[in-house]
Design a protein around this motif. Structure first.
Motif, PDB file in Angstrom:
ATOM      1  N   ARG A  29       0.831  -1.200   0.000  1.00  0.00           N
ATOM      2  CA  ARG A  29       0.000   0.000   0.000  1.00  0.00           C
ATOM      3  C   ARG A  29       0.865   1.250   0.000  1.00  0.00           C
ATOM      4  O   ARG A  29       1.816   1.353   0.793  1.00  0.00           O
ATOM      5  CB  ARG A  29      -0.904  -0.008   1.230  1.00  0.00           C
ATOM      6  N   ASN A  77      -8.246   2.944  -1.684  1.00  0.00           N
ATOM      7  CA  ASN A  77      -7.446   1.728  -1.785  1.00  0.00           C
ATOM      8  C   ASN A  77      -8.302   0.475  -1.874  1.00  0.00           C
ATOM      9  O   ASN A  77      -7.771  -0.635  -1.915  1.00  0.00           O
ATOM     10  CB  ASN A  77      -6.498   1.622  -0.584  1.00  0.00           C
ATOM     11  N   THR A 212      -1.298  -2.710  -6.654  1.00  0.00           N
ATOM     12  CA  THR A 212      -1.204  -4.136  -6.337  1.00  0.00           C
ATOM     13  C   THR A 212      -0.532  -4.928  -7.452  1.00  0.00           C
ATOM     14  O   THR A 212      -0.255  -6.114  -7.289  1.00  0.00           O
ATOM     15  CB  THR A 212      -2.607  -4.712  -6.106  1.00  0.00           C
TER      16      THR A 212
END
Length: 236
Positions: A29, A77, A212
């Protein structure tokens, strides 16, 4: 107007891309979303680098209550919310999807109008009775009313009466305030569709890279005629 919202997304399904090709190769992240202060600092850096809208966006973000600032970072996110960013909109009109009890809104629509003549002077035989026009299609996602991501494609063209006589080079642009993601697009294609539609078209393909490591693409098109915008879509 027939409008359908697809559950498929620019950043939706895994493709051949690997984590090594993503903005954050480790798939961790982004540090910019670790805290409201980190995000505000990231926006400040974007403003200092020349993003004219980032400073105002930062002010709006910091004006949110502390709890909403934290939830905003969770939302941007969470790809389950971004999964409706790719809309399929057929015909003239707009589409809107509301999620998370109104905290997250994805919408799409079009705009159009006249513009200054790009071709020969109005006294020329070609220009007589002609006018230059434009139309655009956009898709955007808002979190707590803040427009985090927006993509737009535009077509510019000439009409004479009800006929589209010329299509000029199209354009596409975006803004994006989700750290660890990247948006790029192919050169814009343009053409005039066959009779009886006789529409000016512009199209590009967006590539959305997620932190990701997942990458997806979405085809973004707009079309219009003598009356203005007729429709558009963004879809994988």
């Amino acid at each position: 107007m027939a409008a359908a919202v697809s559950a498929t997304v620019l950043a939706g399904l895994p493709s051949a891309a690997t984590a090594d090709s993503s903005p954050n190769a480790a798939g961790v992240r982004p540090a910019a979303t670790a805290s409201p202060k980190a995000y505000a600092d990231w926006l400040k850096a974007k403003a200092e680098a020349g993003d004219g809208d980032a400073a105002e966006y930062s002010k709006k973000y910091q004006a949110l209550p502390a709890e909403k600032q934290k939830r905003y970072l969770e939302y941007i996110n969470d790809r389950s919310y971004f999964d409706v960013f790719a809309n399929t909109v057929e015909g003239k009109g707009a589409a809107r999807t509301v999620m998370a009890d109104g905290d997250v809104v994805v919408s799409s629509g079009g705009d159009s109008g006249s513009e200054a003549a790009k071709g020969p002077g109005e006294s020329s035989p070609e220009a007589a009775g002609s006018r230059d026009m434009w139309a655009s299609h956009w898709v955007k996602v808002k979190y707590f009313g803040l427009e985090a991501t927006r993509v737009t494609v535009k077509t510019s063209y000439r009409v004479k009466g009800k006929n589209t006589t010329k299509v000029y080079p199209g354009a596409a642009w975006h803004k994006n305030y989700i750290p660890g993601t990247e948006l790029t697009h192919t050169p814009v294609d343009e053409w005039i569709s066959a009779e009886p539609a006789d529409n000016a078209h512009s199209e590009t393909v967006w590539t959305f890279e997620w932190w990701t490591g997942i990458e997806d693409t979405g085809r973004h098109r707009v079309w219009a005629d003598y009356s203005g915008s007729k429709g558009g879509y963004l879809k994988t």
